[in-house]
Motif scaffolding. Structure first.
Motif, PDB file in Angstrom:
ATOM      1  N   GLN A   1       0.820  -1.210   0.000  1.00 29.97           N
ATOM      2  CA  GLN A   1       0.000   0.000   0.000  1.00 29.97           C
ATOM      3  C   GLN A   1       0.857   1.264   0.000  1.00 29.97           C
ATOM      4  N   LEU A   2       2.061   1.171   0.564  1.00 28.65           N
ATOM      5  CA  LEU A   2       2.971   2.327   0.594  1.00 28.65           C
ATOM      6  C   LEU A   2       3.718   2.524  -0.726  1.00 28.65           C
ATOM      7  N   GLY A   3       3.669   1.527  -1.620  1.00 28.36           N
ATOM      8  CA  GLY A   3       4.333   1.666  -2.908  1.00 28.36           C
ATOM      9  C   GLY A   3       5.356   0.598  -3.238  1.00 28.36           C
ATOM     10  N   ALA A   4       5.558  -0.359  -2.340  1.00 26.72           N
ATOM     11  CA  ALA A   4       6.463  -1.480  -2.656  1.00 26.72           C
ATOM     12  C   ALA A   4       5.799  -2.371  -3.705  1.00 26.72           C
ATOM     13  N   THR A   5       6.595  -3.209  -4.340  1.00 24.55           N
ATOM     14  CA  THR A   5       6.067  -4.229  -5.243  1.00 24.55           C
ATOM     15  C   THR A   5       6.617  -5.579  -4.818  1.00 24.55           C
ATOM     16  N   LYS A   6       5.938  -6.637  -5.237  1.00 27.87           N
ATOM     17  CA  LYS A   6       6.351  -8.001  -4.883  1.00 27.87           C
ATOM     18  C   LYS A   6       6.727  -8.747  -6.155  1.00 27.87           C
ATOM     19  N   PRO A   7       8.019  -9.056  -6.303  1.00 34.00           N
ATOM     20  CA  PRO A   7       8.439  -9.831  -7.471  1.00 34.00           C
ATOM     21  C   PRO A   7       7.860 -11.246  -7.406  1.00 34.00           C
ATOM     22  N   PRO A   8       7.635 -11.873  -8.550  1.00 35.89           N
ATOM     23  CA  PRO A   8       7.109 -13.237  -8.544  1.00 35.89           C
ATOM     24  C   PRO A   8       8.064 -14.250  -7.895  1.00 35.89           C
ATOM     25  N   HIS A   9       9.371 -14.025  -8.051  1.00 37.40           N
ATOM     26  CA  HIS A   9      10.360 -14.961  -7.482  1.00 37.40           C
ATOM     27  C   HIS A   9      10.469 -14.740  -5.977  1.00 37.40           C
TER      28      HIS A   9
ATOM     29  N   THR B   1      10.275  -5.037  -3.432  1.00 40.74           N
ATOM     30  CA  THR B   1      11.148  -3.992  -3.961  1.00 40.74           C
ATOM     31  C   THR B   1      10.554  -2.641  -3.574  1.00 40.74           C
ATOM     32  N   ASP B   2      11.427  -1.699  -3.230  1.00 38.55           N
ATOM     33  CA  ASP B   2      10.961  -0.364  -2.866  1.00 38.55           C
ATOM     34  C   ASP B   2      10.570   0.390  -4.138  1.00 38.55           C
ATOM     35  N   PRO B   3      10.016   1.596  -4.024  1.00 41.49           N
ATOM     36  CA  PRO B   3       9.586   2.325  -5.219  1.00 41.49           C
ATOM     37  C   PRO B   3      10.687   2.635  -6.223  1.00 41.49           C
ATOM     38  N   ALA B   4      11.957   2.597  -5.812  1.00 44.56           N
ATOM     39  CA  ALA B   4      13.067   2.808  -6.752  1.00 44.56           C
ATOM     40  C   ALA B   4      13.613   1.488  -7.288  1.00 44.56           C
TER      41      ALA B   4
END
Length: 123
Positions: free
Chosen positions: A92-100, A111-114
């Motif tokens: 919700q803060l902007g991180a993403t979750k890689p499939p691996h 992963t963080d927003p950068a």
């Protein structure tokens, strides 16, 4: 006597230091450094550890898990909530979750927003 070193600061390259500092401030609750600006921003932890974010022109985000653009650094954070709750909050803060996800139920890689990969583990 063996030399001793104490880690006091970590600095991450990024395209927008203030935005990345805001993400980590919301994620960790650390205090913003009073001299943060568009070129270099930072956060202070109570025990003195500092994490900095420096603007890099033409920044290229790591391409984890492949190494086309190497990650160069990987942070790991203990969380006091469940991994599911922490993951939801960070997404919700902007991180993403890689499939691996190489750690099964022991940790999550986000992963963080950068684009910097980091792990969360239950304390």
């Amino acid at each position: 006597m063996n030399p001793q070193m104490e880690l006091v600061a970590i600095t991450l390259d990024c395209p927008d230091p203030l935005a990345l500092a805001a993400f980590y401030q919301q994620a960790t609750g650390w205090e913003p450094h009073p001299k943060s600006d568009a070129g270099f921003a930072g956060l202070n932890r109570e025990d003195g550890l500092f994490i900095g974010f420096q603007r890099v022109e033409d920044y290229r985000a790591p391409s984890w898990p492949d190494q086309i653009v190497p990650q160069q650094l990987h942070l790991c954070f203990k969380v006091t909530e469940s991994l599911d709750d922490a993951e939801t909050r960070l997404l919700q803060l902007g991180a993403t979750k890689p499939p691996h996800q190489p750690h099964g139920d022991k940790a999550r890689v986000l992963t963080d927003p950068a684009g910097h990969p980091f792990c969360i583990v239950v304390s």
